[in-house]
Design a protein around this motif. Structure first.
Motif, PDB file in Angstrom:
ATOM      1  N   ASN A 128       0.827  -0.841  -0.214  1.00  0.00           N
ATOM      2  CA  ASN A 128       0.092   0.613  -0.207  1.00  0.00           C
ATOM      3  C   ASN A 128       0.554   0.977  -0.391  1.00  0.00           C
ATOM      4  N   GLU A 129       2.508   0.545  -0.070  1.00  0.00           N
ATOM      5  CA  GLU A 129       3.148   2.279  -0.170  1.00  0.00           C
ATOM      6  C   GLU A 129       3.040   2.706  -1.898  1.00  0.00           C
ATOM      7  N   ILE A 221       6.319  -0.791 -18.201  1.00  0.00           N
ATOM      8  CA  ILE A 221       5.630  -0.998 -17.726  1.00  0.00           C
ATOM      9  C   ILE A 221       4.520  -1.722 -16.873  1.00  0.00           C
ATOM     10  N   PHE A 222       3.560  -1.589 -17.906  1.00  0.00           N
ATOM     11  CA  PHE A 222       2.159  -1.729 -18.300  1.00  0.00           C
ATOM     12  C   PHE A 222       2.902  -3.591 -17.220  1.00  0.00           C
ATOM     13  N   GLU A 223       3.630  -4.051 -18.216  1.00  0.00           N
ATOM     14  CA  GLU A 223       3.425  -5.614 -18.699  1.00  0.00           C
ATOM     15  C   GLU A 223       4.669  -6.647 -17.204  1.00  0.00           C
ATOM     16  N   HIS A 224       5.213  -5.271 -16.490  1.00  0.00           N
ATOM     17  CA  HIS A 224       5.613  -5.307 -15.313  1.00  0.00           C
ATOM     18  C   HIS A 224       5.258  -5.342 -13.984  1.00  0.00           C
ATOM     19  N   HIS A 225       4.178  -4.555 -13.954  1.00  0.00           N
ATOM     20  CA  HIS A 225       3.181  -4.572 -12.979  1.00  0.00           C
ATOM     21  C   HIS A 225       1.368  -5.434 -13.470  1.00  0.00           C
ATOM     22  N   ARG A 226       2.310  -6.090 -14.047  1.00  0.00           N
ATOM     23  CA  ARG A 226       0.358  -7.017 -14.553  1.00  0.00           C
ATOM     24  C   ARG A 226       0.226  -7.800 -13.515  1.00  0.00           C
ATOM     25  N   MET A 227       0.189  -8.362 -12.405  1.00  0.00           N
ATOM     26  CA  MET A 227       0.278  -9.476 -12.106  1.00  0.00           C
ATOM     27  C   MET A 227       0.286  -8.478 -10.892  1.00  0.00           C
ATOM     28  N   ASP A 228       0.256  -7.253 -10.489  1.00  0.00           N
ATOM     29  CA  ASP A 228       0.146  -6.492  -9.266  1.00  0.00           C
ATOM     30  C   ASP A 228      -1.043  -6.731  -8.658  1.00  0.00           C
ATOM     31  N   LYS A 229      -1.623  -7.016  -7.294  1.00  0.00           N
ATOM     32  CA  LYS A 229      -3.092  -6.531  -7.070  1.00  0.00           C
ATOM     33  C   LYS A 229      -3.415  -4.570  -7.031  1.00  0.00           C
ATOM     34  N   SER A 230      -2.407  -3.945  -6.498  1.00  0.00           N
ATOM     35  CA  SER A 230      -2.816  -2.484  -6.538  1.00  0.00           C
ATOM     36  C   SER A 230      -2.426  -1.989  -7.253  1.00  0.00           C
ATOM     37  N   LYS A 231      -2.684  -1.345  -9.188  1.00  0.00           N
ATOM     38  CA  LYS A 231      -2.148  -0.926  -8.997  1.00  0.00           C
ATOM     39  C   LYS A 231      -2.133   0.539  -9.828  1.00  0.00           C
ATOM     40  N   HIS A 232      -3.298   0.677  -8.657  1.00  0.00           N
ATOM     41  CA  HIS A 232      -3.434   2.598  -8.476  1.00  0.00           C
ATOM     42  C   HIS A 232      -2.125   2.721  -7.388  1.00  0.00           C
ATOM     43  N   ASP A 233      -1.471   1.683  -6.844  1.00  0.00           N
ATOM     44  CA  ASP A 233      -0.651   1.876  -6.619  1.00  0.00           C
ATOM     45  C   ASP A 233       0.826   2.256  -6.804  1.00  0.00           C
ATOM     46  N   VAL A 234       0.637   2.296  -8.155  1.00  0.00           N
ATOM     47  CA  VAL A 234       2.017   2.655  -8.693  1.00  0.00           C
ATOM     48  C   VAL A 234       1.297   3.663  -9.145  1.00  0.00           C
ATOM     49  N   VAL A 235       2.619   4.796  -9.184  1.00  0.00           N
ATOM     50  CA  VAL A 235       2.479   5.872 -10.085  1.00  0.00           C
ATOM     51  C   VAL A 235       3.551   6.159 -10.757  1.00  0.00           C
ATOM     52  N   ILE A 236       2.897   6.926 -12.817  1.00  0.00           N
ATOM     53  CA  ILE A 236       4.436   7.357 -13.230  1.00  0.00           C
ATOM     54  C   ILE A 236       4.402   8.172 -13.351  1.00  0.00           C
ATOM     55  N   THR A 237       5.562   8.800 -13.726  1.00  0.00           N
ATOM     56  CA  THR A 237       5.922   9.557 -13.720  1.00  0.00           C
ATOM     57  C   THR A 237       6.928  10.246 -15.010  1.00  0.00           C
ATOM     58  N   VAL A 238       6.597  10.891 -15.837  1.00  0.00           N
ATOM     59  CA  VAL A 238       7.151  11.156 -16.782  1.00  0.00           C
ATOM     60  C   VAL A 238       7.949  12.451 -16.881  1.00  0.00           C
ATOM     61  N   ILE A 239       9.726  12.789 -17.175  1.00  0.00           N
ATOM     62  CA  ILE A 239      10.027  13.881 -16.903  1.00  0.00           C
ATOM     63  C   ILE A 239      11.347  14.719 -18.242  1.00  0.00           C
ATOM     64  N   ASP A 240      11.349  14.871 -17.848  1.00  0.00           N
ATOM     65  CA  ASP A 240      12.851  15.529 -19.524  1.00  0.00           C
ATOM     66  C   ASP A 240      13.733  14.943 -19.315  1.00  0.00           C
ATOM     67  N   SER A 241      14.903  14.512 -19.928  1.00  0.00           N
ATOM     68  CA  SER A 241      16.465  14.499 -19.631  1.00  0.00           C
ATOM     69  C   SER A 241      17.142  15.083 -18.519  1.00  0.00           C
TER      70      SER A 241
END
Length: 562
Positions: A128-129, A221-241
């Motif tokens: 849940n973190e 990222i979708f594939e790596h976390h495909r089996m996660d029970k709570s995808k809601h707790d994974v937050v994707i952040t996009v940044i510039d180089s």
């Protein structure tokens, strides 16, 4: 045909506006008598009895001039509203950033049971973190720039437990495998994971650039976390180089994620600040970047229904999957705004944009040449290419229209979004053209032949422009205070982390920065109106822009791989 028309909406609008100006300020309508009010008035004049006729034909107000009058008043008032809300937003953002800094002890504490200073990687975060999947897109970027960005991220207290870094590379860049390998070897022990993806050449409907790199990395990222029970707790952040984020950005995302009831449909947006080399570039480039950052800052108001992301944003993995991930085609060159629009419509308006009061540090465009006039010219040209990429994002207007029509989302709640799109892509060109047209008309047209209502409009809009200019002077004062808070905070953090860094401090009453206050109209035309005009006309025959990497300076020894 509909696809072409929607793609060219900004250009078609620009052409129609030019036609309006031609009809309003020339006598071209007299070539078409049945459209000319002046023709009818003159015909009535000539039919009048000689003794009752006035000395000269009456000055009439044409229908096109009436349209121009109402529209120019609206546009000018919008500039006052923009500068006013920017001034208020700068004060408010600075106040909220201080509150964010005050929460550091509460939200930056180490994870329970972990001693972060004892070992770089003691284990993953507990259940849940929030897990942060950070996409670092890069195509032909210097490895020193990427190293500096990763080193700043690695200095965050939770990096080893909660940060997954995805190096989004381009396959056709011949050095990308070795560059990715070097970065993974240097930083894999400082993060929970460092992974690399390579966007392949030749994928249908995809072009090389930031959007396609992010899209391909997101699929990993979708594939790596495909089996996660709570995808809601994974937050994707996009940044510039070259983006340097403070630790507060991620802890604020974490706080909002756990406390906001709409976090499942949230897109997190933060302001940006150019605080590293702004003192070492041409004034028009520096001011153009200030205006670029302020365009986003002006939306940080209480109760604002939508915020436009600029370079940096975060979105829960579950929401990103639900809306279909990122696009990698030519229309997604402005991938940040494009993803926000896609998420808004594909979630059927449920998307909420939540402000994160921690500024993202950016570098100004700069030539790699030694000091001299060639470097000056190269930097101006590089900023033009970057501005053209920004304004090429006018394609998002057609994209938004297509999504709205396809999903049948014709509703008043869309107006704030389309108003922001209008401000970003229509306002710069319309404002410059209407000032130029009215000035030429007043110069060449005898005063007694200008309708009194039109004279009043010219006088009123001139006064409004003066008021707007004065309010922008106030905004620059507030910007200096905002800039100082950002720079001082980063300088303290980098010193504490032992990371050498260069900072661009502003001295508000130095002549160089006083010139910023009066040169912003010129910078706005150079890097706002002109590239917008070019892009919107070019869209008539193509939607593809060759993506070029913006040159960034190497500012410190932090550019060397540890």
């Amino acid at each position: 045909m509909f696809l072409w028309i929607s793609r060219c909406l900004p250009g078609l609008n620009l052409v129609l506006f030019i036609v309006l100006l031609v009809f309003a300020f020339t006598d071209v309508d007299e070539w078409i008598p049945w459209l000319s009010c002046a023709f009818l008035e003159r015909r009535a004049y000539h039919k009048t009895e000689p003794g009752n006729a006035p000395e000269s034909p009456p000055v009439t107000l044409k229908f096109s001039q009436k349209i121009y009058m109402w529209y120019t008043i609206f546009v000018h008032l919008d500039t006052v509203v923009f500068s006013s809300r920017l001034s208020y937003a700068l004060v408010r953002v600075r106040h909220r950033m201080k509150k964010t800094l005050a929460r550091r002890n509460e939200y930056n504490a180490p994870l329970q049971g972990d001693d972060i200073t004892a070992a770089p990687k003691a284990g993953a975060a507990p259940m849940n973190e929030v897990m942060h999947a950070i996409i670092l897109p890069n195509y032909a970027e210097d490895i020193e720039t990427l190293t500096a960005t990763l080193r700043v991220l690695a200095s965050h207290p939770r990096a080893a437990h909660q940060y997954e870094v995805y190096l989004a590379m381009e396959q056709k860049e011949k050095d990308s495998p070795s560059k990715a390998s070097s970065l993974r070897n240097a930083f894999e022990h400082k993060f929970l994971a460092v992974r690399s993806t390579f966007h392949p050449v030749g994928l249908p409907d995809e072009v090389a650039g930031k959007g396609s790199n992010v899209s391909f990395a997101a699929r990993a990222i979708f594939e790596h976390h495909r089996m996660d029970k709570s995808k809601h707790d994974v937050v994707i952040t996009v940044i510039d180089s070259d983006t340097h984020l403070a630790r507060d950005y991620f802890t604020e995302v974490r706080r909002l994620h756990h406390t906001n009831p709409n976090s499942a449909n949230a897109l997190y947006v933060c302001p940006i600040i150019f605080d590293r080399n702004a003192h070492d570039i041409p004034i028009f480039v520096r001011v153009a970047d200030i205006l670029w950052g302020c365009a986003g800052l002006a939306g940080f108001l209480p109760g604002a229904p939508v915020h436009i992301p600029t370079s940096v944003y975060s979105i829960p993995l579950g929401l990103a999957e639900d809306v279909g991930g990122w696009d990698g085609d030519a229309t997604a060159i402005g991938e940040d705004m494009h993803m926000m629009i896609k998420s808004y419509f594909n979630s059927h308006g449920r998307l909420v944009t939540l402000p994160v009061y921690s500024a993202a540090s950016q570098c100004n465009i700069s030539s790699a040449r030694p000091r001299g006039w060639r470097r000056f010219v190269d930097t101006l040209q590089a900023r033009w290419r970057q501005a053209l990429r920004h304004m090429w994002g006018a394609l998002d207007i057609g994209y938004a229209m297509r999504r709205m029509m396809k999903l049948r989302m014709l509703r008043l709640s869309n107006l704030p979004l389309f108003h922001l799109l209008w401000e970003a892509h229509f306002l710069p060109t319309h404002f410059v053209l209407m000032i130029l047209a009215s000035a030429l008309y007043e110069f060449f047209k005898p005063a007694h032949l200008i309708h009194p209502d039109l004279k009043w409009t010219f006088a009123f809009t001139g006064l409004v422009r003066t008021v707007s200019f004065l309010i922008m002077q106030l905004a620059f004062c507030f910007y200096d205070a905002y800039h100082a808070l950002c720079v001082n905070t980063r300088a303290m953090d980098m010193a504490k982390a032992g990371i050498p860094e260069t900072f661009a401090y502003r001295r508000p009453w130095h002549w160089r920065y006083l010139l910023d206050r009066i040169s912003f109209p010129v910078a706005g035309v150079m890097y706002g109106a002109l590239p917008a005009f070019y892009a919107q006309i070019a869209h008539f025959w193509t939607d593809k822009l060759v993506y070029g990497v913006s040159v960034k300076p190497l500012l410190s020894a932090a550019g060397m791989i540890p």
